[in-house]
Design a protein around this motif. Structure first.
Motif, PDB file in Angstrom:
ATOM      1  N   THR A  99       0.838  -1.191   0.000  1.00 19.66           N
ATOM      2  CA  THR A  99       0.000   0.000   0.000  1.00 19.66           C
ATOM      3  C   THR A  99       0.877   1.245   0.000  1.00 19.66           C
ATOM      4  O   THR A  99       1.966   1.245   0.554  1.00 19.66           O
ATOM      5  CB  THR A  99      -0.980   0.003   1.194  1.00 19.66           C
ATOM      6  OG1 THR A  99      -1.833   1.137   1.109  1.00 19.66           O
ATOM      7  CG2 THR A  99      -0.262  -0.002   2.512  1.00 19.66           C
ATOM      8  N   HIS A 140       0.360   5.777  -0.130  1.00 12.53           N
ATOM      9  CA  HIS A 140      -0.609   6.875  -0.086  1.00 12.53           C
ATOM     10  C   HIS A 140      -0.790   7.552  -1.440  1.00 12.53           C
ATOM     11  O   HIS A 140      -1.911   7.745  -1.885  1.00 12.53           O
ATOM     12  CB  HIS A 140      -0.175   7.931   0.946  1.00 12.53           C
ATOM     13  CG  HIS A 140      -0.370   7.496   2.348  1.00 12.53           C
ATOM     14  ND1 HIS A 140      -1.230   8.121   3.195  1.00 12.53           N
ATOM     15  CD2 HIS A 140       0.174   6.485   3.059  1.00 12.53           C
ATOM     16  CE1 HIS A 140      -1.212   7.515   4.378  1.00 12.53           C
ATOM     17  NE2 HIS A 140      -0.361   6.523   4.313  1.00 12.53           N
ATOM     18  N   ASP A 142      -6.689  -5.923   1.477  1.00 14.12           N
ATOM     19  CA  ASP A 142      -6.440  -5.551   0.084  1.00 14.12           C
ATOM     20  C   ASP A 142      -5.019  -5.940  -0.308  1.00 14.12           C
ATOM     21  O   ASP A 142      -4.086  -5.800   0.486  1.00 14.12           O
ATOM     22  CB  ASP A 142      -6.631  -4.041  -0.105  1.00 14.12           C
ATOM     23  CG  ASP A 142      -8.046  -3.584   0.259  1.00 14.12           C
ATOM     24  OD1 ASP A 142      -8.979  -4.407   0.191  1.00 14.12           O
ATOM     25  OD2 ASP A 142      -8.202  -2.409   0.612  1.00 14.12           O
ATOM     26  N   LYS A 168      -2.760  -1.531  -3.074  1.00 13.75           N
ATOM     27  CA  LYS A 168      -3.655  -0.426  -2.719  1.00 13.75           C
ATOM     28  C   LYS A 168      -2.921   0.914  -2.731  1.00 13.75           C
ATOM     29  O   LYS A 168      -1.800   1.015  -2.240  1.00 13.75           O
ATOM     30  CB  LYS A 168      -4.217  -0.685  -1.321  1.00 13.75           C
ATOM     31  CG  LYS A 168      -5.200   0.325  -0.814  1.00 13.75           C
ATOM     32  CD  LYS A 168      -5.745  -0.125   0.527  1.00 13.75           C
ATOM     33  CE  LYS A 168      -6.839   0.784   1.010  1.00 13.75           C
ATOM     34  NZ  LYS A 168      -7.461   0.289   2.225  1.00 13.75           N
ATOM     35  N   SER A 220      -4.019   4.625  -1.370  1.00  6.53           N
ATOM     36  CA  SER A 220      -5.085   5.300  -0.645  1.00  6.53           C
ATOM     37  C   SER A 220      -4.491   6.275   0.368  1.00  6.53           C
ATOM     38  O   SER A 220      -3.833   5.852   1.315  1.00  6.53           O
ATOM     39  CB  SER A 220      -5.947   4.267   0.083  1.00  6.53           C
ATOM     40  OG  SER A 220      -6.948   4.886   0.832  1.00  6.53           O
ATOM     41  N   SER A 231      -4.246   8.740   3.557  1.00  4.90           N
ATOM     42  CA  SER A 231      -4.902   8.768   4.857  1.00  4.90           C
ATOM     43  C   SER A 231      -5.848   9.969   4.889  1.00  4.90           C
ATOM     44  O   SER A 231      -5.771  10.862   4.049  1.00  4.90           O
ATOM     45  CB  SER A 231      -3.865   8.875   5.983  1.00  4.90           C
ATOM     46  OG  SER A 231      -3.188  10.114   5.895  1.00  4.90           O
ATOM     47  N   GLY A 277      -3.640   8.756  -4.623  1.00  7.37           N
ATOM     48  CA  GLY A 277      -4.109   7.377  -4.548  1.00  7.37           C
ATOM     49  C   GLY A 277      -4.219   6.714  -5.904  1.00  7.37           C
ATOM     50  O   GLY A 277      -5.172   5.994  -6.168  1.00  7.37           O
ATOM     51  N   SER A 314      -6.785  -1.819  -5.647  1.00  9.12           N
ATOM     52  CA  SER A 314      -7.694  -0.747  -5.250  1.00  9.12           C
ATOM     53  C   SER A 314      -6.978   0.595  -5.235  1.00  9.12           C
ATOM     54  O   SER A 314      -6.026   0.783  -4.479  1.00  9.12           O
ATOM     55  CB  SER A 314      -8.261  -1.038  -3.861  1.00  9.12           C
ATOM     56  OG  SER A 314      -9.093   0.008  -3.432  1.00  9.12           O
ATOM     57  N   ALA A 315      -7.452   1.532  -6.077  1.00 12.48           N
ATOM     58  CA  ALA A 315      -6.903   2.891  -6.113  1.00 12.48           C
ATOM     59  C   ALA A 315      -8.011   3.868  -5.754  1.00 12.48           C
ATOM     60  O   ALA A 315      -9.077   3.834  -6.357  1.00 12.48           O
ATOM     61  CB  ALA A 315      -6.365   3.200  -7.504  1.00 12.48           C
ATOM     62  N   ASP A 316      -7.761   4.749  -4.803  1.00 13.72           N
ATOM     63  CA  ASP A 316      -8.741   5.790  -4.485  1.00 13.72           C
ATOM     64  C   ASP A 316      -8.866   6.780  -5.637  1.00 13.72           C
ATOM     65  O   ASP A 316      -9.920   7.353  -5.856  1.00 13.72           O
ATOM     66  CB  ASP A 316      -8.339   6.542  -3.217  1.00 13.72           C
ATOM     67  CG  ASP A 316      -8.654   5.775  -1.950  1.00 13.72           C
ATOM     68  OD1 ASP A 316      -9.103   4.620  -2.038  1.00 13.72           O
ATOM     69  OD2 ASP A 316      -8.438   6.347  -0.864  1.00 13.72           O
ATOM     70  N   SER A 340     -11.461   1.282  -8.667  1.00 15.96           N
ATOM     71  CA  SER A 340     -11.007   2.663  -8.610  1.00 15.96           C
ATOM     72  C   SER A 340     -12.067   3.495  -7.926  1.00 15.96           C
ATOM     73  O   SER A 340     -13.262   3.292  -8.148  1.00 15.96           O
ATOM     74  CB  SER A 340     -10.766   3.206 -10.020  1.00 15.96           C
ATOM     75  OG  SER A 340     -10.568   4.602  -9.968  1.00 15.96           O
ATOM     76  N   GLY A 341     -11.639   4.475  -7.139  1.00 14.77           N
ATOM     77  CA  GLY A 341     -12.571   5.368  -6.474  1.00 14.77           C
ATOM     78  C   GLY A 341     -12.974   6.551  -7.321  1.00 14.77           C
ATOM     79  O   GLY A 341     -13.927   7.248  -7.002  1.00 14.77           O
TER      80      GLY A 341
END
Length: 167
Positions: free
Chosen positions: A25, A27, A44, A47, A49, A51, A59, A78-80, A134-135
């Motif tokens: 992960t 950031h 996950d 990632k 993401s 904080s 992200g 998973s990507a924000d 994706s976010g």
């Protein structure tokens, strides 16, 4: 896990991780250009993401090449922010439970389909076991992508562009 503005670049080599939480992960962003990543996680696998207090990081995840194989109880990749796949081989397996949604998609969008005209129920938990998520936005223009997921195989609430690759 990198802090605000951090970038994790994989340029080659072999990376194998078996994690009790998230496998890899960062950031700000993760970029895979070459190499072999084999990631297994109880949450996950791969990632990006920020904080809650991080206002610098985006992200994003970008896969340009290499081989990325992930197995996760949570989300596979998973990507924000923006999730981009331009090349390489990506194999994702997720095995976790699926949270229900109030969206009335019938059989679309994962979860248990509701009878016609009836919305699915909402889970208060944020359980997610999506394959590639994706976010904000997703772009796939190349690569060989295989997803086996107990939730959505590919999920993005924003702009999604698929112009190539073998999915």
């Amino acid at each position: 896990e990198g802090g605000a503005g951090s970038i994790l670049r994989v340029a080659g080599g072999n990376l194998s991780v078996n994690a009790q939480k998230n496998a890899v992960t960062c950031h700000h962003s993760v970029e895979v250009n070459n190499g072999v990543l084999t990631l297994s996680a109880q949450n996950d696998a791969l990632k990006a993401s920020p904080s809650d207090s991080d206002t610098e990081s985006s992200g994003n995840i970008t896969i340009n090449g290499g081989t990325v194989t992930v197995s996760a109880v949570g989300d596979g990749i998973s990507a924000d922010g923006l999730l981009s796949i331009f090349g390489g081989t990506v194999v994702v397996t997720t095995t976790g439970e699926v949270a229900s949604s109030t969206n009335d998609f019938g059989g679309m969008g994962g979860g248990t389909p509701a009878p016609p005209g009836q919305p699915r129920t909402e889970s208060t938990e944020e359980a997610s076991s999506k394959g590639i998520k994706s976010g904000s936005a997703m772009k796939i223009t190349g690569g060989i992508i295989t997803v086996s997921s107990t939730d959505h195989a590919i999920h993005c609430p924003g702009e999604t562009v698929v112009k190539g690759g073998n999915i």
